[in-house]
Design a protein around this motif. Structure first.
Motif, PDB file in Angstrom:
ATOM      1  N   THR A 188       1.035  -1.573  -0.203  1.00 33.47           N
ATOM      2  CA  THR A 188      -0.282  -0.039  -0.175  1.00 33.47           C
ATOM      3  C   THR A 188       0.806   1.253  -0.005  1.00 33.47           C
ATOM      4  O   THR A 188       2.135   1.654   0.106  1.00 33.47           O
ATOM      5  N   SER A 194       0.722   5.899   0.860  1.00 29.32           N
ATOM      6  CA  SER A 194       0.176   6.422   1.427  1.00 29.32           C
ATOM      7  C   SER A 194       0.999   7.888   0.721  1.00 29.32           C
ATOM      8  O   SER A 194       1.717   8.179   0.371  1.00 29.32           O
ATOM      9  N   TYR A 195      -0.084   8.954   0.277  1.00 29.21           N
ATOM     10  CA  TYR A 195      -0.245  10.085  -0.448  1.00 29.21           C
ATOM     11  C   TYR A 195      -0.911  11.057   0.299  1.00 29.21           C
ATOM     12  O   TYR A 195      -1.754  11.106   1.058  1.00 29.21           O
ATOM     13  N   ARG A 196      -0.053  12.191   0.844  1.00 27.32           N
ATOM     14  CA  ARG A 196      -0.731  13.615   0.440  1.00 27.32           C
ATOM     15  C   ARG A 196      -1.147  14.482  -0.629  1.00 27.32           C
ATOM     16  O   ARG A 196      -0.137  14.506  -1.531  1.00 27.32           O
ATOM     17  N   ARG A 219      -8.540   9.124   3.478  1.00 28.51           N
ATOM     18  CA  ARG A 219      -8.579   8.493   4.600  1.00 28.51           C
ATOM     19  C   ARG A 219      -9.230   9.795   5.831  1.00 28.51           C
ATOM     20  O   ARG A 219      -9.369   9.765   6.763  1.00 28.51           O
ATOM     21  N   LEU A 231      -5.198  12.976   3.111  1.00 25.98           N
ATOM     22  CA  LEU A 231      -4.367  11.865   3.295  1.00 25.98           C
ATOM     23  C   LEU A 231      -4.917  10.936   2.584  1.00 25.98           C
ATOM     24  O   LEU A 231      -6.304  10.176   3.056  1.00 25.98           O
ATOM     25  N   GLU A 277      -5.256   6.769   0.696  1.00 27.62           N
ATOM     26  CA  GLU A 277      -3.910   5.567   0.324  1.00 27.62           C
ATOM     27  C   GLU A 277      -5.095   4.742  -1.342  1.00 27.62           C
ATOM     28  O   GLU A 277      -5.133   5.212  -1.379  1.00 27.62           O
TER      29      GLU A 277
END
Length: 112
Positions: A62, A64-66, A91, A106, A108
């Protein structure tokens, strides 16, 4: 702080599509969920990190991104963002300074 806000405007180069969930009764007491397009806008997508989990005996990654965009009031957790063939599940979404100028999400990355 003003320099960061000015730089962020030029960094919003990705055209994202906002998708909202729609649930329809399936006739058996449950629902079928699909997603419909709500809007399109420019945003900045930044990689935060990744993780690997084991699911059903196989590894799954997975990311995670901003995601930073201009403020809008219809974006919250549970919606998705599409960048071409890539999908991001939101999220959390927050207005960092309460000024309704920027929205930071935030997210995914998910595989359909």
């Amino acid at each position: 702080m003003a320099e960061r806000a000015e730089a962020a405007i030029g960094a919003m180069r990705r055209r994202l599509v906002l998708l909202a969930p729609v649930e329809m009764p399936d006739g058996l007491g449950g629902v079928t969920r699909s997603f419909v397009t709500v809007a399109a806008f420019w945003a900045q997508v930044e990689w935060l990190g990744g993780a690997e989990h084991w699911r059903q005996g196989r590894p799954e990654q997975t990311g995670s991104y901003r995601i930073t965009l201009r403020w809008r009031g219809d974006l919250d957790a549970g919606r998705r963002l599409r960048d071409g063939a890539r999908l991001f599940e939101i999220r959390a979404a927050a207005d960092p300074d309460g000024g309704r100028r920027r929205l930071i999400c935030l997210a995914e990355e998910v595989t359909p």
